[in-house]
Design a protein around this motif. Sequence first.
Motif, PDB file in Angstrom:
ATOM      1  N   THR A 310      40.335  44.865  39.945  1.00  0.00           N
ATOM      2  CA  THR A 310      40.257  44.958  41.395  1.00  0.00           C
ATOM      3  C   THR A 310      39.488  43.766  41.941  1.00  0.00           C
ATOM      4  OG1 THR A 310      38.171  46.202  41.400  1.00  0.00           O
ATOM      5  CG2 THR A 310      40.214  47.477  41.229  1.00  0.00           C
ATOM      6  N   GLU A 311      39.670  43.506  43.209  1.00  0.00           N
ATOM      7  CA  GLU A 311      38.972  42.384  43.827  1.00  0.00           C
ATOM      8  C   GLU A 311      37.461  42.549  43.723  1.00  0.00           C
ATOM      9  OE1 GLU A 311      37.999  40.827  48.314  1.00  0.00           O
ATOM     10  OE2 GLU A 311      39.983  41.715  47.961  1.00  0.00           O
ATOM     11  N   ARG A 312      36.965  43.740  44.055  1.00  0.00           N
ATOM     12  CA  ARG A 312      35.517  43.946  44.021  1.00  0.00           C
ATOM     13  C   ARG A 312      34.997  43.891  42.585  1.00  0.00           C
ATOM     14  NH1 ARG A 312      30.936  45.215  46.346  1.00  0.00           N
ATOM     15  NH2 ARG A 312      29.554  46.841  45.545  1.00  0.00           N
ATOM     16  N   GLY A 313      35.692  44.529  41.660  1.00  0.00           N
ATOM     17  CA  GLY A 313      35.235  44.521  40.283  1.00  0.00           C
ATOM     18  C   GLY A 313      35.216  43.126  39.697  1.00  0.00           C
ATOM     19  N   ALA A 314      36.242  42.340  39.961  1.00  0.00           N
ATOM     20  CA  ALA A 314      36.276  40.968  39.465  1.00  0.00           C
ATOM     21  C   ALA A 314      35.163  40.141  40.092  1.00  0.00           C
ATOM     22  CB  ALA A 314      37.636  40.342  39.749  1.00  0.00           C
ATOM     23  N   HIS A 315      34.948  40.308  41.385  1.00  0.00           N
ATOM     24  CA  HIS A 315      33.872  39.581  42.076  1.00  0.00           C
ATOM     25  C   HIS A 315      32.510  39.910  41.483  1.00  0.00           C
ATOM     26  CE1 HIS A 315      31.450  37.880  45.309  1.00  0.00           C
ATOM     27  NE2 HIS A 315      30.885  39.069  45.481  1.00  0.00           N
ATOM     28  N   LEU A 316      32.247  41.199  41.263  1.00  0.00           N
ATOM     29  CA  LEU A 316      30.953  41.588  40.699  1.00  0.00           C
ATOM     30  C   LEU A 316      30.768  41.030  39.289  1.00  0.00           C
ATOM     31  CD1 LEU A 316      30.662  45.317  41.868  1.00  0.00           C
ATOM     32  CD2 LEU A 316      29.447  43.325  42.787  1.00  0.00           C
ATOM     33  N   ALA A 317      31.815  41.080  38.483  1.00  0.00           N
ATOM     34  CA  ALA A 317      31.711  40.550  37.123  1.00  0.00           C
ATOM     35  C   ALA A 317      31.436  39.053  37.144  1.00  0.00           C
ATOM     36  CB  ALA A 317      32.980  40.854  36.335  1.00  0.00           C
ATOM     37  N   ALA A 520      44.557  43.391  28.807  1.00  0.00           N
ATOM     38  CA  ALA A 520      44.404  43.394  30.258  1.00  0.00           C
ATOM     39  C   ALA A 520      44.090  41.987  30.773  1.00  0.00           C
ATOM     40  CB  ALA A 520      43.304  44.371  30.661  1.00  0.00           C
ATOM     41  N   PRO A 521      44.408  41.693  32.037  1.00  0.00           N
ATOM     42  CA  PRO A 521      44.190  40.353  32.591  1.00  0.00           C
ATOM     43  C   PRO A 521      42.731  39.912  32.479  1.00  0.00           C
ATOM     44  CG  PRO A 521      45.546  41.652  34.073  1.00  0.00           C
ATOM     45  CD  PRO A 521      45.055  42.594  33.010  1.00  0.00           C
ATOM     46  N   ALA A 522      42.548  38.646  32.119  1.00  0.00           N
ATOM     47  CA  ALA A 522      41.207  38.099  31.900  1.00  0.00           C
ATOM     48  C   ALA A 522      40.903  37.015  32.925  1.00  0.00           C
ATOM     49  CB  ALA A 522      41.097  37.529  30.484  1.00  0.00           C
ATOM     50  N   PHE A 523      39.611  36.722  33.062  1.00  0.00           N
ATOM     51  CA  PHE A 523      39.145  35.656  33.941  1.00  0.00           C
ATOM     52  C   PHE A 523      37.744  35.261  33.507  1.00  0.00           C
ATOM     53  CE2 PHE A 523      38.338  39.775  36.002  1.00  0.00           C
ATOM     54  CZ  PHE A 523      36.952  39.736  36.161  1.00  0.00           C
ATOM     55  N   HIS A 524      37.250  34.144  34.048  1.00  0.00           N
ATOM     56  CA  HIS A 524      35.885  33.721  33.760  1.00  0.00           C
ATOM     57  C   HIS A 524      35.419  32.724  34.814  1.00  0.00           C
ATOM     58  CE1 HIS A 524      38.366  30.715  31.518  1.00  0.00           C
ATOM     59  NE2 HIS A 524      37.493  29.850  32.044  1.00  0.00           N
ATOM     60  N   THR A 525      34.115  32.561  34.921  1.00  0.00           N
ATOM     61  CA  THR A 525      33.548  31.585  35.836  1.00  0.00           C
ATOM     62  C   THR A 525      33.334  30.248  35.134  1.00  0.00           C
ATOM     63  OG1 THR A 525      31.676  31.041  37.281  1.00  0.00           O
ATOM     64  CG2 THR A 525      31.183  32.357  35.341  1.00  0.00           C
ATOM     65  N   ARG A 547      48.320  37.453  35.998  1.00  0.00           N
ATOM     66  CA  ARG A 547      48.585  38.896  35.981  1.00  0.00           C
ATOM     67  C   ARG A 547      47.518  39.702  36.709  1.00  0.00           C
ATOM     68  NH1 ARG A 547      48.167  41.260  31.089  1.00  0.00           N
ATOM     69  NH2 ARG A 547      46.979  39.512  30.244  1.00  0.00           N
ATOM     70  N   LEU A 548      46.414  39.059  37.065  1.00  0.00           N
ATOM     71  CA  LEU A 548      45.427  39.758  37.899  1.00  0.00           C
ATOM     72  C   LEU A 548      46.040  40.168  39.226  1.00  0.00           C
ATOM     73  CD1 LEU A 548      42.435  40.588  37.670  1.00  0.00           C
ATOM     74  CD2 LEU A 548      41.847  38.446  38.834  1.00  0.00           C
ATOM     75  N   GLY A 549      47.049  39.447  39.656  1.00  0.00           N
ATOM     76  CA  GLY A 549      47.808  39.841  40.848  1.00  0.00           C
ATOM     77  C   GLY A 549      47.489  38.995  42.064  1.00  0.00           C
ATOM     78  N   ASP A 550      48.530  38.688  42.842  1.00  0.00           N
ATOM     79  CA  ASP A 550      48.351  37.843  44.021  1.00  0.00           C
ATOM     80  C   ASP A 550      47.352  38.428  45.007  1.00  0.00           C
ATOM     81  OD1 ASP A 550      50.187  36.069  42.979  1.00  0.00           O
ATOM     82  OD2 ASP A 550      51.876  36.832  44.168  1.00  0.00           O
ATOM     83  N   ARG A 551      47.388  39.728  45.174  1.00  0.00           N
ATOM     84  CA  ARG A 551      46.509  40.364  46.158  1.00  0.00           C
ATOM     85  C   ARG A 551      45.046  40.230  45.749  1.00  0.00           C
ATOM     86  NH1 ARG A 551      47.211  46.656  48.207  1.00  0.00           N
ATOM     87  NH2 ARG A 551      45.455  46.672  49.696  1.00  0.00           N
TER      88      ARG A 551
END
Length: 603
Positions: A310-317, A520-525, A547-551
Amino acid sequence: MRSAWIGAAPFTTRPTLEGTVGMAASTHWAASATAMGVLERGGTAFDAAVAAGFVLQVVEPHLNGPGGDLVALFTTGSDPTPRVLDGQGPAPAGASAKRYRELGMDRVPGAGALAAAIPGAVDAWLMLLRDLGTWEVADVVAPAIGYARHGFPAVEGICATISTVSGLFRDHWTDSAALWLPGGRPPVRGQILRNPAWADTLERLTAAAAGPTREARVDAVRTAWGEGFVAGEVEKFCLVPHRHSSGTDHAGVLTGADMAGYRARVTGAVMHEFRGHRIAKTPPWGQGPALLAALAILDGFDDVDLDPSTERGAHLALEAMKLAMADRDAWYGESDGGPIDVAALLDPGYVAERRALIGEEASADLRPGRLAGRVPRLPDLADVEDSAAAEEGGALGEPTVRIGGETRGDTCHLDVVDRWGNLVSATPSGGWLQSSPVIPELGFSLGTRLQMTWLQDGLPDTLTPGRRPRTTLTPTLVLRDENPIAALGSPGGDQQDQWQLLYLLRTLVGGFTPQQAIDAPAFHTTSSPASFWPRHRTPAGAVVEDRLGDRVIAGLERRGHRITRAGDWALGRLSAVGRDPERPGVMWGAANARGMQGYAVGR
């Protein structure tokens, strides 16, 4: 628990394996199969891990090698206390910030022997075999000798790496060209590669295994490595100047005396509780406590807020990892008075202060905290923006190799669990084929871990003789009710703990299966200074899988994250094994499908 989240996608690239004999998972199928073969023949998880580790040195030579480093966490069936196998070699006696500055350098090079720490991987693997294994050295290295002598099919990563540095090999590192450019050309995927010199070296080492007990025979091999012909050839190699990533030629400073004075060691792990589980990591001579710090910060949020999809979960992480890594860059290391007290880093009051810094928008700043009243100090070069990364789309997490041999991101990983309750998570790295010229008499290259130190005096990670660089190698163990239930890890340099954070959130909070969490979709700073040369950063940078999604991605951009899209399946190479606490005797394994070479095996 799951009802608060969007929920895991039903599709996974492969199942989470289950069985009662044993499980092995790694970044290369050959290592996983080797480990399982050892378990099938009655070997322990430690025998299996050592055999697999030596295989990884052969089949993933662009990601690790005998001249590199090793950090592992383990527990035994008789003692559930997590321990750290420390195979991170320190700086040689001749490696100092002052000396390198006098050579006209402002950073340790990313390639070349000046960046070499004392090789620690081989001694650490052998120490693990001596203390906790049951097999002889000749038995555990036999699969590696077979691959080195008779050949192995090259994976795409090896071919791409060799192609990138082929000009360097031809023009400057001619011994490397002779080994890695068969027929004068970079190999293609599936081509059989061999390393007969390393096979010869392993056979000479095993021939040194003399003594009245198995332990004595293993120690005899360690002596042959650290004090015998290997150390002698390493010293001879370092006396000859060769091209570094600086574009200039230098001799190395590593000596036979440095190698003779080094032995791997076992130390205690540091741990912190998160959502009813205890997470075990390395002490702060490595980056491991950064994962604990990020989990501590996120522990103050509700479950519904922590879904990384989610947007909030990804932002917090992302924001929690920025804060944790800022403290890493200001406080971790052992050059200035020794490692910090992790208890202070994880103190509830301090964690609350850090958590309060997270706002609704992305931070582009480096914000280390004051620990025990001490003012944090970042390196002067820590805030240099990576303009090249911005132009190229950023470091995507997989090994990024430049034409000068320097590498951003790296590494292999393996996990093994056996039916006797032994559990090991190991991250070997360094000594890549692109890190320095091959030593032709030995068949391997030296590592470049010293590039993670600074040449500025007075920092926790200043280049200092006899002190370890603040390594990125950071495997993980998970315990529940004091019982070890999972071992996991990933390659990826600065991304290792970031990708493991996502796994832990998804399994411990979201209820995902191990394979679902890995897929599951991954990301990092990339907002923190890179540990790899040239140590740049991208303020507010975040690399995400499409795959995290455009939105979600658009929402992160609105919050100020500088997004780089990496593609659908580009980030993370996690593997994991464990035991099911609800079903005694049942073990599980899972591995990453990205790159199409990681596998879990077991039954």
